[in-house]
Design a protein around this motif. Structure first.
Motif, PDB file in Angstrom:
ATOM      1  N   THR A 115       0.859  -1.178   0.000  1.00 13.38           N
ATOM      2  CA  THR A 115       0.000   0.000   0.000  1.00 13.38           C
ATOM      3  C   THR A 115       0.899   1.234   0.000  1.00 13.38           C
ATOM      4  O   THR A 115       2.012   1.207   0.543  1.00 13.38           O
ATOM      5  CB  THR A 115      -0.909   0.038   1.247  1.00 13.38           C
ATOM      6  N   THR A 116       0.422   2.299  -0.574  1.00 17.88           N
ATOM      7  CA  THR A 116       1.221   3.514  -0.659  1.00 17.88           C
ATOM      8  C   THR A 116       1.389   4.130   0.730  1.00 17.88           C
ATOM      9  O   THR A 116       0.460   4.113   1.534  1.00 17.88           O
ATOM     10  CB  THR A 116       0.569   4.557  -1.590  1.00 17.88           C
ATOM     11  N   LEU A 156       1.243  12.888  -1.706  1.00 17.40           N
ATOM     12  CA  LEU A 156       2.067  12.773  -2.918  1.00 17.40           C
ATOM     13  C   LEU A 156       2.177  14.113  -3.645  1.00 17.40           C
ATOM     14  O   LEU A 156       3.236  14.478  -4.138  1.00 17.40           O
ATOM     15  CB  LEU A 156       1.507  11.702  -3.847  1.00 17.40           C
TER      16      LEU A 156
END
Length: 150
Positions: free
Chosen positions: A26-27, A34
């Motif tokens: 997962t990010t 971001l």
């Protein structure tokens, strides 16, 4: 006749059923995080030690800085001091020296100080910023956090 299938070495082969599955990645950041990182990368300016020394010379050199450049000089010195302060405290594996911490702490109120309208007071602020910046850049060079201008 039997058919043989050759699988290239870099082809994805699914794991066997008895092999433990790894959790799906997962990010670490959401979309807003971001975007923030992207903006910081776009606005990032590498440290130019020669530029720092040029501005130090303008502020505390043999001649008083001209009226026309005092405002921009103060802004550039604030930027240099902020960048050098960030370098001093950036890496937890190489903690800053007590002298570096003291200089970083001395620089915070100077960076936040309002720019005076009076020319002589603005020159005074530029010089105070320059002295702290000069001491910090020399500490960082001595500790090999940054390289000296060539």
């Amino acid at each position: 006749m039997s058919l043989t299938v050759l699988v290239p070495e870099n082809d994805v082969v699914p794991p066997s059923a008895d092999e433990p599955r790894t959790p799906q990645w997962t990010t670490p950041l959401d979309a807003e995080g971001l975007r923030s990182v992207l903006e910081r990368i776009k606005n990032w300016k590498p440290l130019d030690v020669e530029e720092v020394f040029d501005d130090l010379d303008t502020a505390i050199g043999d001649q008083t800085p001209p009226v026309a450049v005092t405002d921009t000089l103060v802004d550039r010195l604030r930027g240099h001091l902020k960048q050098l302060s960030d370098i001093a405290v950036a890496d937890e594996q190489y903690p800053p020296t007590a002298e570096m911490l003291q200089l970083v702490a001395r620089g915070v109120p100077l960076r936040e100080e309002r720019e005076p309208a009076d020319y002589r007071q603005a020159v005074g602020l530029a010089r105070r910023l320059a002295f702290v910046t000069s001491d910090l850049v020399e500490e960082l060079i001595e500790a090999r956090y940054i390289k000296e201008a060539e």
